[in-house]
Design a protein around this motif. Structure first.
Motif, PDB file in Angstrom:
ATOM      1  N   ASP B 135      -3.034   6.966  10.163  1.00 63.03           N
ATOM      2  CA  ASP B 135      -2.526   5.854   9.051  1.00 63.03           C
ATOM      3  C   ASP B 135      -2.943   6.693   7.742  1.00 63.03           C
ATOM      4  N   ALA B 136      -3.251   7.954   7.676  1.00 68.91           N
ATOM      5  CA  ALA B 136      -3.713   8.624   6.392  1.00 68.91           C
ATOM      6  C   ALA B 136      -2.558   9.096   5.631  1.00 68.91           C
ATOM      7  N   GLY B 137      -1.333   8.952   6.160  1.00 67.32           N
ATOM      8  CA  GLY B 137      -0.196   9.882   5.286  1.00 67.32           C
ATOM      9  C   GLY B 137      -0.031  11.063   6.291  1.00 67.32           C
ATOM     10  N   TYR B 141      -5.005  13.631   3.707  1.00 65.23           N
ATOM     11  CA  TYR B 141      -5.759  14.298   2.773  1.00 65.23           C
ATOM     12  C   TYR B 141      -7.142  13.695   2.808  1.00 65.23           C
ATOM     13  N   PRO B 142      -8.172  14.535   2.885  1.00 61.02           N
ATOM     14  CA  PRO B 142      -9.361  13.918   3.004  1.00 61.02           C
ATOM     15  C   PRO B 142      -9.816  13.644   1.300  1.00 61.02           C
ATOM     16  N   PRO B 143     -11.022  12.904   1.425  1.00 56.24           N
ATOM     17  CA  PRO B 143     -11.734  12.269   2.122  1.00 56.24           C
ATOM     18  C   PRO B 143     -11.131  11.019   2.945  1.00 56.24           C
ATOM     19  N   LEU B 144      -9.875  10.555   2.524  1.00 56.41           N
ATOM     20  CA  LEU B 144      -9.244   9.448   3.317  1.00 56.41           C
ATOM     21  C   LEU B 144      -9.224   9.759   4.746  1.00 56.41           C
ATOM     22  N   TYR B 149     -13.485   7.362   6.396  1.00 52.00           N
ATOM     23  CA  TYR B 149     -12.445   6.175   5.786  1.00 52.00           C
ATOM     24  C   TYR B 149     -11.235   5.962   6.976  1.00 52.00           C
TER      25      TYR B 149
END
Lengths: 365, 541
Positions: B135-137, B141-144, B149
């Motif tokens: 669910d981070a796209g 992208y880190p840090p997400l 996270y």
């Protein structure tokens, strides 16, 4: 090109330009934004001409050269035409190089850094999922919440320098009417400068996906006159701290609130007047609510409203609360508590669900 | 007795067993196509979930967590398990036939490449049942996307699945290159190859240069998440920007990986249904190679707003890539010019590609202008742009290819009426969905938001986009019904129903396992045209 065809092309372009506001950005409210708006219109006109021309050629060929019953022999088998192909390589090349130079000129102004001209400095910190706006020269900070968006106030016609810091993940500082955004990248400090030239309040929001409540990272920018700005700064600037520490009060329990936990100095205390000494040991604001509940913090987790990521406070038996207070601040909260089971928690969107609660037992004397 | 005989042959005689164990490039091509259709249904439903939630302000049907999984997995599924495998499937079926080969160079590796696709797709999708999909796209992208996270299992599953897809692509690319360079029929010189084959060559080179880079980034992210690495974690000395550079070094060329073979398909169809040769064959080859080469020097235009990019270089390169694309557009139009165009369903989709990809090309030029990009980056404008490229471009080309080669693959014609119905609904739905998104983006609606304010003024356009999205969904029903009825009752296609130009039409439909009983003489890029009309028909300029 024959005259009627040229006229139709021009007419179509004029129609698209004049009648169709949907194809243009909002009117810019900064000097830099105005340059971007004009550049957009320039790119759009060229794009519209190319679109009408090429789409027109496609439609024309499709209608004019459809196969008819009389087409019994093959059409001329043309394999290519070097001159034509050089022409339609050169025209796009010249066009895009022109666009590049026009863009570069605007970019030079939009990205310019002029520290000597800057009269207001603000620091913007993005965190999951809100903003902190700090005015280092005046010494105060504004924290936003999902319910109460923070407002950045700046004076009209003065150059403002924005420093962008990401505290956890990537965020994007985006104000549509500035026609501008810049990312907040962890491990890196970004800057931009702008000069607002219209009074008013303008909405902004996070443009870089940052997790669960990305959509709730709204804020506003209010552009005011210099006098209003000075008055606002004076109102916001904190009084000099009193010499004696306010935490001298005797407390029954101390509680540290931070991301994402609340630690109480004890799990139970005697009924009657209970004084909590509160410290925000985190990096963002928190609140402290005392709720009477027989199911405990774990039990309440099931009651989080997924639409708001909070507990519905109307359905809680809240005895008292310390509203949001900033990182590093200490507060004292005194409540009259009867014997029973309680939960202390922070109900800012997402915070309770992330673990900001602790159980508390009030025992009979 | 017949039933007994069937039982005697048992599982090994069944059609299913045959397809599960096949190394025939044609059957593998069909498997790719079927798998892509299944994932298209999944990716389409995910998109409809997103559009349903956005139809009106407020969170009506899901919370943010589910929404974020839906849009992340929609993009991932459509890119990695629909468009890329669809094109790989068409390439698999068509390329050996078009160069007059009997199969791919490495048939067993070919089967391995395919089976990694559904397997990896299931791994990525299994997150939905194991506590939450990624669910981070799709850009992760880190840090997400770090463990702090994104603690759920979905992100790990996604990384493993994308590594597998990448490996499948790399194996496929090697296989295509060896096949094309070593197994062409006598007379099939490089400059007599169909443009489709040329686009597969350039695509394969892009895959070989780009995909290992993505794979290494994914492994680094996996190490960061699970073994305490700090490649992309700025709090321990890593760099969040590094991920963006590596990710886009692959993922921008990936757009060309998804578009170039589509251009190849279109370049096969337009000449056939205009009854003319492709205008400027060599210019096409050079433009394709040019797009491939320039494609590796534009990745940072995805990062203009990060403040970490050498802007002039990436801006000028991004502008320049419009030039070879423009050359192709003019060459396609010149191919139709003074031709005799018949409006079969494949030709309609090809014309649809021209008009829609034109929009995706033009609205992309806006982002090449850095200041304009500051205004539209990460808004719905970009969502509109990528969908005019990948849906208006790649996907319409894939549909054109399906209608064009279905008779070759099955021996049956598809119904023209249903095909035209599919085309009409798809075109209306496509534009109703994505045209309003330009305006939403200019008005300031960021992408990837689960909810928006009812007072933002975005309600009507979002509702229109949702209605359009459902039309796109509905448009696939005539296609599925068409495939179902045509397989049962379709008209027999015969070897060459369209009066084709290229070698796949020189054999029966479907072709025998060994592809060709006999090949025509190959003296130009249109061997079948020459056989039909004589060499005099094609007077080279």
């Amino acid at each position: 090109m024959r005259t009627p065809a040229a006229l139709i092309t021009l007419l179509a372009a004029a129609l698209v330009l004049g009648g169709c506001q949907a194809a243009f950005p909002p009117a810019a409210v900064t000097e830099e934004g105005l340059l971007i708006e004009n550049l957009y219109v320039f790119v759009f006109v060229i794009a519209a001409v190319v679109f009408v021309l090429v789409e027109g050629l496609i439609i024309w060929s499709v209608i004019r050269y459809r196969r008819k019953p009389t087409d019994t022999t093959l059409p001329a088998q043309t394999h290519g035409n070097l001159v034509l192909e050089i022409i339609w390589t050169a025209i796009p090349l010249v066009t895009v190089v022109g666009l590049f130079f026009a863009s570069s000129q605007v970019l030079g102004v939009v990205d310019a850094r002029k520290p000597e001209d800057v009269s207001v400095k603000v620091e913007v910190v993005g965190y999951q999922w809100q903003w902190k706006f700090a005015y280092p020269d005046a010494g105060f900070e504004i924290y936003g919440t999902a319910q109460n968006y923070p407002e950045l106030v700046v004076p009209i016609d003065e150059r403002v320098e924005v420093t962008l810091v990401a505290q956890d993940v990537n965020h994007g500082f985006y104000i549509p009417e500035f026609l501008f955004q810049r990312d907040l990248v962890p491990g890196k400090v970004n800057h931009f400068e702008f000069t607002p030239n219209k009074l008013g309040t303008f909405a902004g929001q996070c443009s870089a996906f940052c997790g669960l409540l990305h959509h709730a990272m709204g804020f506003t920018v209010r552009v005011v006159t210099r006098e209003e700005y000075d008055a606002w700064i004076a109102e916001m600037t904190p009084e000099p701290a009193p010499s004696e520490s306010p935490v001298a009060t005797e407390t029954d329990l101390t509680a540290e609130v931070k991301e994402w936990a609340i630690s109480l100095s004890g799990a139970s205390t005697a009924a009657g007047e209970v004084t909590f000494g509160l410290t925000n040991g985190g990096k963002i604001p928190h609140e402290f609510i005392v709720v009477r509940s027989d199911v405990g913090g774990e039990g309440l987790l099931d009651q989080i409203d997924p639409a708001t990521s909070r507990l519905d406070e109307a359905s809680l038996d809240a005895i008292g609360e310390q509203p949001e207070f900033s990182p590093g601040e200490t507060k004292v909260l005194t409540l009259d508590l009867e014997p029973g089971r309680y939960v202390v928690l922070c109900n800012i969107a997402g915070h309770f669900g992330s673990g900001m609660y602790a159980d508390l037992e009030i025992t009979a004397n | 007795m017949a039933t007994t005989a069937a039982r005697a042959t048992g599982v090994q005689g069944s059609r299913l067993y045959d397809y599960l164990t096949t190394t025939d490039h044609k059957k593998i091509g069909i498997l790719y196509t079927i798998s892509s259709f299944v994932f298209l249904a999944i990716g389409g439903l995910l998109a409809l979930g997103v559009r349903t939630e956005l139809a009106q302000p407020g969170l009506q049907y899901m919370d943010e967590s589910v929404y974020n999984q839906l849009f992340t997995m929609h993009a991932s599924v459509m890119i990695f398990w629909v468009i890329i495998p669809f094109l790989a499937g068409i390439g698999n079926y068509i390329v050996p036939l078009q160069i007059g080969a009997a199969d791919m160079a490495f048939p067993r590796i070919n089967a391995l490449s395919f089976w990694m696709i559904p397997f990896s797709g299931l791994i990525a999708a299994s997150g939905f049942f194991l506590g939450g999909a990624a669910d981070a796209g799709w850009t992760a992208y880190p840090p997400l996307s770090n463990i702090t996270y994104s603690p759920g299992p979905g992100m790990n599953l996604w990384i493993m699945a994308v590594i597998l897809v990448g490996t499948s692509s790399i194996l496929g690319a090697v296989n295509f290159l060896v096949t094309i360079f070593r197994m062409r029929a006598p007379g099939m010189t490089l400059f007599r190859m169909p443009i489709m084959v040329w686009t597969i060559i350039v695509t394969s080179v892009l895959v070989l240069m780009g995909t290992p880079v993505l794979t290494s980034a994914l492994i680094m992210l996996f190490v960061d998440r699970n073994f305490g690495g700090s490649f992309f974690d700025p709090t321990t000395g890593g760099s969040a920007i590094l991920w963006q550079n590596i990710f886009w070094f692959y993922s921008h060329p990936a757009v060309y990986i998804m578009v170039l073979p589509g251009m190849g398909v279109i370049s096969e169809i337009i000449p056939v249904f205009s009854r003319k040769p492709l205008f400027g064959y060599k210019a096409f080859v050079f433009a394709t190679a040019g797009i491939g080469a320039l494609g590796f020097s534009v990745w940072a235009h995805h990062m203009f707003t990060t403040g970490s990019v050498f802007l002039p270089f990436f801006s000028v390169m991004t502008f320049l890539i419009a030039v070879p694309t423009g050359v192709k557009m003019f060459n396609w139009i010149a191919t139709m010019w003074r031709g005799q165009i018949s409006f079969t369903t494949p030709m309609l989709f090809a014309i649809g590609f021209l008009s829609m990809f034109l929009i995706g090309g033009i609205n992309g030029v806006f982002s090449a202008s850095v200041p304009v990009d500051y205004a539209i980056h990460a808004t719905y404008w970009i969502v509109a742009h990528i969908h005019y490229v990948l849906f208006g471009g790649s996907f319409l080309a894939i549909m054109a290819g399906i209608y064009y080669w279905f008779p070759k693959m099955t021996g049956k014609m598809l119904d023209e009426g249903l095909g035209k119905l599919h085309f009409a609904i798809a075109m209306i739905g496509l534009n109703l969905t994505f045209l309003p998104m330009h305006t939403l983006g200019l008005m300031g609606m960021p992408r990837r938001i689960a909810d928006y304010s009812p007072t933002a003024g975005w309600n009507d356009l979002n509702l229109a986009a949702t209605v359009g999205g459902f039309l796109v969904g509905i448009s696939t029903l005539p296609l599925l019904w068409n495939i179902y009825t045509s397989l049962r009752n379709g008209k027999d296609a015969g070897p060459d129903p369209w009066e084709g130009n290229t070698l796949e039409w020189a054999t029966s439909s479907p072709p025998p396992a060994w592809n060709f009983d006999r090949l025509p003489a190959i003296t130009s890029e249109r061997p079948l045209f020459d056989a039909r009309h004589g060499r005099s028909g094609s007077d080279h300029a």
